[in-house]
Design a protein around this motif. Structure first.
Motif, PDB file in Angstrom:
ATOM      1  N   PRO A  46      46.910  39.816  31.467  1.00 52.64           N
ATOM      2  CA  PRO A  46      45.570  40.408  31.463  1.00 52.64           C
ATOM      3  C   PRO A  46      44.782  39.893  30.259  1.00 52.64           C
ATOM      4  O   PRO A  46      45.304  39.823  29.147  1.00 52.64           O
ATOM      5  CB  PRO A  46      45.848  41.909  31.344  1.00 52.64           C
ATOM      6  N   ASN A  47      43.533  39.534  30.485  1.00 54.50           N
ATOM      7  CA  ASN A  47      42.720  38.980  29.403  1.00 54.50           C
ATOM      8  C   ASN A  47      41.315  39.581  29.395  1.00 54.50           C
ATOM      9  O   ASN A  47      40.318  38.865  29.523  1.00 54.50           O
ATOM     10  CB  ASN A  47      42.647  37.450  29.512  1.00 54.50           C
ATOM     11  N   PRO A  48      41.222  40.930  29.257  1.00 58.82           N
ATOM     12  CA  PRO A  48      39.882  41.525  29.210  1.00 58.82           C
ATOM     13  C   PRO A  48      39.110  41.025  27.991  1.00 58.82           C
ATOM     14  O   PRO A  48      39.690  40.725  26.949  1.00 58.82           O
ATOM     15  CB  PRO A  48      40.165  43.029  29.106  1.00 58.82           C
ATOM     16  N   LEU A  96      35.127  47.911  40.751  1.00 59.70           N
ATOM     17  CA  LEU A  96      36.194  48.767  40.233  1.00 59.70           C
ATOM     18  C   LEU A  96      36.856  49.550  41.356  1.00 59.70           C
ATOM     19  O   LEU A  96      38.075  49.791  41.324  1.00 59.70           O
ATOM     20  CB  LEU A  96      35.648  49.708  39.161  1.00 59.70           C
ATOM     21  N   LYS A  97      36.082  49.950  42.354  1.00 59.60           N
ATOM     22  CA  LYS A  97      36.673  50.627  43.517  1.00 59.60           C
ATOM     23  C   LYS A  97      37.564  49.670  44.291  1.00 59.60           C
ATOM     24  O   LYS A  97      38.673  50.037  44.711  1.00 59.60           O
ATOM     25  CB  LYS A  97      35.576  51.196  44.418  1.00 59.60           C
ATOM     26  N   GLN A  98      37.098  48.425  44.488  1.00 56.85           N
ATOM     27  CA  GLN A  98      37.916  47.449  45.197  1.00 56.85           C
ATOM     28  C   GLN A  98      39.216  47.155  44.450  1.00 56.85           C
ATOM     29  O   GLN A  98      40.240  46.876  45.065  1.00 56.85           O
ATOM     30  CB  GLN A  98      37.129  46.138  45.378  1.00 56.85           C
ATOM     31  N   ALA A  99      39.152  47.243  43.130  1.00 59.67           N
ATOM     32  CA  ALA A  99      40.339  46.993  42.308  1.00 59.67           C
ATOM     33  C   ALA A  99      41.165  48.257  42.087  1.00 59.67           C
ATOM     34  O   ALA A  99      42.099  48.242  41.277  1.00 59.67           O
ATOM     35  CB  ALA A  99      39.917  46.405  40.964  1.00 59.67           C
ATOM     36  N   ALA A 100      40.831  49.331  42.807  1.00 60.22           N
ATOM     37  CA  ALA A 100      41.564  50.599  42.725  1.00 60.22           C
ATOM     38  C   ALA A 100      41.632  51.122  41.293  1.00 60.22           C
ATOM     39  O   ALA A 100      42.652  51.668  40.853  1.00 60.22           O
ATOM     40  CB  ALA A 100      42.970  50.438  43.305  1.00 60.22           C
ATOM     41  N   LEU A 101      40.521  50.980  40.557  1.00 60.91           N
ATOM     42  CA  LEU A 101      40.499  51.415  39.156  1.00 60.91           C
ATOM     43  C   LEU A 101      39.394  52.428  38.876  1.00 60.91           C
ATOM     44  O   LEU A 101      39.423  53.095  37.845  1.00 60.91           O
ATOM     45  CB  LEU A 101      40.314  50.172  38.252  1.00 60.91           C
ATOM     46  N   TRP A 102      38.457  52.571  39.803  1.00 59.17           N
ATOM     47  CA  TRP A 102      37.271  53.392  39.565  1.00 59.17           C
ATOM     48  C   TRP A 102      37.629  54.824  39.174  1.00 59.17           C
ATOM     49  O   TRP A 102      37.099  55.356  38.180  1.00 59.17           O
ATOM     50  CB  TRP A 102      36.380  53.381  40.793  1.00 59.17           C
ATOM     51  N   LEU A 119      41.387  45.523  35.880  1.00 60.71           N
ATOM     52  CA  LEU A 119      40.043  45.282  35.357  1.00 60.71           C
ATOM     53  C   LEU A 119      39.686  43.802  35.497  1.00 60.71           C
ATOM     54  O   LEU A 119      38.561  43.455  35.877  1.00 60.71           O
ATOM     55  CB  LEU A 119      39.974  45.710  33.886  1.00 60.71           C
ATOM     56  N   CYS A 120      40.642  42.939  35.230  1.00 63.41           N
ATOM     57  CA  CYS A 120      40.385  41.498  35.377  1.00 63.41           C
ATOM     58  C   CYS A 120      40.160  41.126  36.844  1.00 63.41           C
ATOM     59  O   CYS A 120      39.355  40.238  37.140  1.00 63.41           O
ATOM     60  CB  CYS A 120      41.559  40.702  34.790  1.00 63.41           C
ATOM     61  N   ILE A 121      40.857  41.805  37.743  1.00 61.36           N
ATOM     62  CA  ILE A 121      40.609  41.593  39.176  1.00 61.36           C
ATOM     63  C   ILE A 121      39.202  42.065  39.534  1.00 61.36           C
ATOM     64  O   ILE A 121      38.461  41.371  40.243  1.00 61.36           O
ATOM     65  CB  ILE A 121      41.675  42.315  40.018  1.00 61.36           C
ATOM     66  N   ALA A 122      38.805  43.223  39.014  1.00 61.86           N
ATOM     67  CA  ALA A 122      37.448  43.728  39.260  1.00 61.86           C
ATOM     68  C   ALA A 122      36.409  42.757  38.717  1.00 61.86           C
ATOM     69  O   ALA A 122      35.369  42.518  39.345  1.00 61.86           O
ATOM     70  CB  ALA A 122      37.274  45.102  38.618  1.00 61.86           C
TER      71      ALA A 122
END
Length: 262
Positions: A105-107, A139-145, A167-170
């Protein structure tokens, strides 16, 4: 076929059509005559032992490989019947169309909101309501919202490792890509976070073409529709995942799947 030459095959069932792809790092040839059609609406897994060319291959698909010095490439990699190395292909447009998630992960050192909004802002999206919509959707698509909706302005780096990867996927999804490349996206994560990412891949494949490099054969079997086995820079076999793992046609594939070498 010369690099930049247009291919005749414009089969709409393929998201990538790759012919006679070769790559050298200096004098070392890392990919050898790779021919592969990557199908739309599939998760395609790339497997093989360390050093076989998996990550090199995936980094070609959005031309990230060009960041490495002394690289030479021949052959063609076509999207929508256009070679991605053609002089009339915009590198910015290509990387908007082909998103990428890396091994670790690289936010960015920014807030959760700004991490996701960064790409759209760079592309000229300025309206606050549109940015918020893109951030929420991604964020919803990345299941993080649900986990971050009340702390969007806290640092992205304050999240757990698994959350940072989502978050990186989002962040990649906010660019609304057609293709999502994942280079060993769970290798730095614990089993619980890994499971969440795998569940997410199943959901995302309804809307995106996903290509995942993984060293974990069980993961490839769980998440992918098709699998390509690389060895020493060559594709040994590519087929439906179930066939690769239960009835491979090539002895080398069978040897790798059954653990006779790694």
């Amino acid at each position: 076929m010369r690099r930049g030459e247009k291919m005749e095959n414009n089969n709409p069932s393929y998201v990538y059509a790759i012919e006679e792809l070769n790559l050298w790092y200096g004098n070392n040839q890392a990919l050898k005559n790779v021919n592969m059609n990557i199908r739309r609406n599939n998760v395609t897994a790339i497997i093989g032992p360390s050093g076989c060319g998996k990550s090199t291959f995936i980094k070609i698909l959005n031309r990230m490989i060009e960041l490495v010095p002394n690289v030479k490439i021949t052959g063609s990699v076509c999207i929508d019947d256009k070679d991605i190395f053609s002089s009339d292909i915009s590198l910015i447009d290509l990387r908007c169309k082909v998103g990428m998630v890396f091994q670790k992960p690289n936010p960015f050192p920014k807030s959760i909101f700004e991490n996701v909004a960064f790409g759209p802002k760079m592309q000229g999206v300025a309206a606050k309501d549109k940015l918020y919509h893109l951030v929420e959707k991604s964020l919803k698509q990345a299941a993080l919202w649900e986990e971050v909706k009340d702390r969007l302005h806290t640092p992205g780096q304050s999240l757990s490792g698994g959350q940072q990867q989502r978050l990186c996927i989002a962040r990649a999804l906010a660019m609304e890509p057609e293709i999502l490349l994942m280079d060993e996206p769970t290798s730095a994560l614990d089993p619980i976070a890994t499971l969440k990412i795998e569940e997410l891949i199943h959901e995302l494949k309804e809307s995106y073409n996903i290509i995942i490099v993984t060293h974990n054969m069980q993961q490839a079997a769980r998440v992918s529709d098709r699998t390509a086995f690389f060895l020493s820079g060559e594709i040994i076999e590519e087929d439906v995942t179930e066939v690769i793992f239960t009835k491979p046609k090539e002895q080398k594939t069978n040897d790798y799947i059954t653990g006779r070498f790694s």
